[in-house]
Design a protein around this motif. Structure first.
Motif, PDB file in Angstrom:
ATOM      1  N   ILE A 116       0.838  -1.203   0.000  1.00  0.00           N
ATOM      2  CA  ILE A 116       0.000   0.000   0.000  1.00  0.00           C
ATOM      3  C   ILE A 116       0.872   1.252   0.000  1.00  0.00           C
ATOM      4  N   ASN A 117       1.927   1.248   0.796  1.00  0.00           N
ATOM      5  CA  ASN A 117       2.834   2.393   0.855  1.00  0.00           C
ATOM      6  C   ASN A 117       3.475   2.638  -0.511  1.00  0.00           C
ATOM      7  N   ALA A 118       3.921   1.584  -1.183  1.00  0.00           N
ATOM      8  CA  ALA A 118       4.543   1.725  -2.496  1.00  0.00           C
ATOM      9  C   ALA A 118       3.545   2.287  -3.513  1.00  0.00           C
ATOM     10  N   GLU A 119       2.303   1.808  -3.460  1.00  0.00           N
ATOM     11  CA  GLU A 119       1.277   2.330  -4.368  1.00  0.00           C
ATOM     12  C   GLU A 119       1.012   3.809  -4.097  1.00  0.00           C
ATOM     13  N   TYR A 120       0.941   4.171  -2.829  1.00  0.00           N
ATOM     14  CA  TYR A 120       0.715   5.571  -2.460  1.00  0.00           C
ATOM     15  C   TYR A 120       1.852   6.450  -2.974  1.00  0.00           C
TER      16      TYR A 120
END
Length: 112
Positions: free
Chosen positions: A99-103
């Motif tokens: 999720i952090n990478a997508e954000y």
């Protein structure tokens, strides 16, 4: 809950036509373990088998991946309960990192 397992790690309902999902015996065979080990994972609340229309227990690929990681830890001497907690935390960390990478990608951050 992940893309590989839309019902979440604790299971859900499964129609007989929904595959891939493996019977307890086949899942244990694929993991190189016993049905008793899968039951122990269920008792430790790591995985709950999906139920087919006929009430048969089945395991998804996602659940097999989780069970395989727990099996590795148990083989290294970790008690089943502790192995289950470790696997759950690892899975949550993996999801948080995704999720952090997508954000970061969406925000245009160079550290993505």
């Amino acid at each position: 809950m992940t893309a590989e397992n839309p019902t979440g790690p604790l299971g859900g309902h499964l129609d007989d036509d929904d595959y891939p999902a493996y019977t307890m015996g086949r899942a244990a065979e694929m993991l190189g373990t016993t049905a008793g080990f899968l039951r122990a994972l269920g008792e430790a609340r790591l995985i709950t088998p999906l139920r087919s229309e006929g009430g048969h227990r089945r395991y998804s690929r996602y659940q097999l991946r989780i069970a395989a990681r727990a099996r590795e830890l148990v083989d290294q001497g970790t008690p089943v309960e502790a192995a289950c907690r470790i696997v759950i935390l690892e899975d949550q960390l993996e999801e948080a990192q995704r999720i952090n990478a997508e954000y970061r990608r969406a925000a245009g951050s160079p550290r993505a």
